[in-house]
Each structure stands twice: as structure tokens, then as C-alpha cells.
Design an enzyme around this catalytic site. Structure first.
Site, short mmCIF file in Angstrom:
data_model
loop_
_atom_site.label_atom_id
_atom_site.label_comp_id
_atom_site.label_asym_id
_atom_site.label_seq_id
_atom_site.Cartn_x
_atom_site.Cartn_y
_atom_site.Cartn_z
N GLY A 13 0.82 -1.22 0.00
CA GLY A 13 0.00 0.00 0.00
C GLY A 13 0.85 1.27 0.00
O GLY A 13 2.07 1.22 0.05
N ILE A 52 -5.19 -11.41 4.89
CA ILE A 52 -5.13 -11.12 6.32
C ILE A 52 -6.12 -11.97 7.13
O ILE A 52 -5.95 -12.15 8.34
CB ILE A 52 -5.35 -9.59 6.55
CG1 ILE A 52 -4.81 -9.19 7.88
CG2 ILE A 52 -6.77 -9.16 6.36
CD1 ILE A 52 -3.36 -9.43 8.03
N TYR A 141 -15.12 2.69 7.60
CA TYR A 141 -13.68 2.70 7.87
C TYR A 141 -13.41 3.31 9.25
O TYR A 141 -12.69 2.73 10.08
CB TYR A 141 -12.99 3.50 6.76
CG TYR A 141 -11.54 3.87 6.98
CD1 TYR A 141 -10.56 2.89 7.08
CD2 TYR A 141 -11.15 5.21 7.03
CE1 TYR A 141 -9.21 3.24 7.25
CE2 TYR A 141 -9.82 5.57 7.19
CZ TYR A 141 -8.85 4.58 7.30
OH TYR A 141 -7.54 4.93 7.45
C1 AKB Z 1 -8.40 8.17 3.98
O1 AKB Z 1 -8.53 9.23 3.35
O2 AKB Z 1 -9.27 7.31 4.05
C2 AKB Z 1 -7.10 7.94 4.71
C3 AKB Z 1 -7.20 8.36 6.13
C4 AKB Z 1 -7.36 9.78 6.50
O3 AKB Z 1 -7.12 7.53 7.00
N1 AKB Z 1 -6.04 8.64 4.07
#
Ligand code: AKB
Length: 316
Positions: A13, A52, A141
Site C-alpha cells: 500500500g 489477512i 472505515y
Molecule cells: C483516507 O482518506 O481514508 C485515509 C485516512 C485519512 O485515513 N487517508
């Protein structure tokens, strides 16, 4: 401590590539094993394929290479995550839980877990955001990283593992291309400036976000992991700050070097993600505990980015 024997997940990455190289410079090539689900055999030997979620394979790699430290970078980022929330949760959270259990079982000495400014949400104070604030992330996320921080803290308390974590701002570097993030515009813009002298930005011109240049983020990560245990007061993500800017401000910084560079704005779904994050960060705990101090600001980063990108094939 013993000689570091490091396994990096997500080594192909944006951050993984550069971090793997830097760790190899510090600890020796054969003491740093790069793993990823994406193949990069030619670039990163010693390299091993790793999904993973495949715990048995992970276990056998830990044994094979006598691993005693893990940098667990494998994750799906904010923008990509929204396209497949269940899959993102599985990779980001269950991937971490598998690692945490192996850290206990295999008595791994140190674990690094990258967190992010995406843990912040609309209930978090936006300016000079303190370390301990309300966290109600808007993205899957951010949800997975907030939960991940809590799991790390819990495993430290419950099992005594030595886990360390940073809430990364948007990372900008010339060596690699980011994928699937919301802060990616701040890398794309430099490539576009050199190639086309024009960039169409997917965020509004006044969206201010915390960002950091690659040499600073690598140093922060390696310094945190090398710090004495007694200096580490947090076992969840440390706030980390270097600079904050808007698309309009980065464009103005580029214009100082490329006067005919132009930018226009076509915000998409990533605008709402960016707007839910904070603008600037109070990182006084990191400065106090392990003497964190950034070196680059917007203009010194722009100069270095343009200089390096104009020399590399990545931009041709
Ligand atoms: C994203 O933009 O998702 C990442 C982060 C801020 O964790 N670069």
C-alpha cells in the site's frame, strides 16, 4: 529487546511500501518481511502473499521468520470502504482481531496498529481536536478503526500486549500512489500539476483537513515503535499533527512553482466524508510521550514533492 524480526501487512500500500523500505534500512532487509494480498514480488523480497483473514498462513509466517514485531497496515480506506461496508468491516476489524490473538499466542513483543482521523465524526470538536473527544464516525472505515483502537486498548489491559497506535492524518508522498482514501486528492494534485497543469478536485475548495508528509509519518511510526515502554501512556491511537490545509491552499502552494497551474472543483460523495472529519489536531500527548515533532509544512512539502516527482517514472 531481541533483534527485531518484523512482519508488515499491507506492505504494497501507499504507506506500506515506504515504511517497509525504511524499516529495512534501520533493521536490515532480511529482518523485515513484506506481506500483502497484492503481489509485489519483484519490488519487495523477502515478500510473502498474505490474505489477512487466513490465520493459519499468518501463524506459519510468524513461525517461519521468527517474527517478534508486527506492523499491521492492511486495511480498506474511507472512500473504498463505503462501497462495501460488510467486507470492509471483515477485513479491518476481523483482520485485526486475528492479529491480536496471534500476538498473545505467539508472544509477539510489539504491535503497531494504524488508526486515523476518520475516527472523528460530526460530534467531535473540529478545531485543535483534543486526544479524548466524542467519537461518532460517519464511515465504516472510521467505525472499524475506532473499534480497533478499543480492542487494542482492551488487549493491552487484559493480556499485557505492547500495542502502539497513531491516528494518521492524510498521508502525502511521491514514492507511491494512494488508493481508496478521501485525502488522496492531495497526492493526485501534484501528479496532475506536473502532467496536465490542471486538476479537478473531488472536494470543495475550502475543506480543511489534517495532513502529513511521508518522511514525517515514517519517522513518527518508527520512533513510536522504538520508544521505551515506560514512555507510552496511550494504548489506543495517539493524535498526530503536522499541517492542515484546504484544496485552495495546496493549489496556491503549487502555483508558486508552476504559475500556470489551474484547479476546478467537482465535489463527489467524498466531500461528506471529509466534512465529518476535523480540521486540525492537538497532538500534545505524542509530543510529550515520545517527543514527536514534525519537520515539513505545506510549502516545504510542495517543493520536495514537485522536485522528486519530476525526477521519477511514476509521474511519466
Ligand atoms: C483516507 O482518506 O481514508 C485515509 C485516512 C485519512 O485515513 N487517508
Amino acid at each position: 529487546m531481541k533483534q527485531a524480526r518484523i512482519l508488515v501487512t499491507g506492505a504494497a500500500g501507499q504507506l506500506g511500501k515506504v515504511l517497509t523500505e525504511s524499516l529495512r534500512e534501520k533493521y536490515g532487509i532480511h529482518n523485515v518481511i513484506a506481506t500483502d494480498i497484492n503481489s509485489l514480488v519483484e519490488e519487495l523480497p523477502p515478500y510473502e502473499y498474505l490474505d489477512i483473514l487466513n490465520i493459519e498462513r499468518l501463524k506459519s509466517l510468524i513461525d517461519k521468520y521468527e517474527i517478534n514485531q508486527i506492523y499491521h497496515l492492511a486495511a480498506i480506506l474511507s472512500a473504498s470502504g463505503e462501497r462495501n461496508p460488510a467486507f470492509t468491516w471483515n477485513i479491518n476489524l476481523n483482520g485485526l482481531l486475528g492479529i491480536l490473538n496471534l500476538v498473545v499466542e505467539k508472544k509477539i513483543e510489539r504491535l503497531f496498529f494504524p488508526s486515523t482521523i476518520a475516527v472523528f465524526g460530526n460530534t467531535t470538536p473540529r478545531v485543535n481536536t483534543a486526544q479524548d473527544v466524542p467519537l461518532l464516525p460517519e464511515t465504516i472505515y472510521g467505525m472499524s478503526k475506532t473499534s480497533g483502537e478499543l480492542w487494542c486498548n482492551y488487549y493491552h489491559k487484559k493480556h499485557g500486549i505492547d500495542v502502539r497506535s497513531i491516528r494518521y492524518p492524510g498521508v502525502i508522498g511521491w514514492q507511491s500512489i494512494p488508493e481508496g482514501g478521501t485525502t488522496d486528492y492531495a497526492v493526485e494534485i501534484y501528479h496532475a500539476a506536473l502532467k496536465d497543469k490542471h486538476y479537478t478536485c473531488f472536494l470543495e475548495k475550502d475543506t480543511r483537513l489534517p495532513m502529513i508528509y511521508m518522511p514525517d509519518v515514517i519517522r513518527a511510526t518508527i520512533d513510536l515503535m522504538a520508544a521505551d515502554k515506560s514512555d507510552i501512556s496511550l494504548r489506543y491511537g495517539y493524535n498526530l499533527a503536522a499541517m492542515s490545509f484546504t484544496p485552495e491552499e495546496i493549489a496556491a502552494s503549487i502555483k508558486k512553482h508552476i504559475p500556470d497551474f489551474t484547479i476546478d472543483y467537482k465535489p463527489d460523495f467524498r466531500q461528506a466524508i471529509a466534512a465529518s472529519w476535523t480540521e486540525s489536531i492537538d497532538d500534545s500527548q505524542a509530543r510529550k510521550d515520545w517527543k514527536w515533532n514534525p519537520e515539513y509544512d505545506l510549502d516545504s512539502m510542495t517543493k520536495d514533492m514537485l522536485n522528486n516527482l519530476s525526477k521519477t517514472a511514476i509521474n511519466k
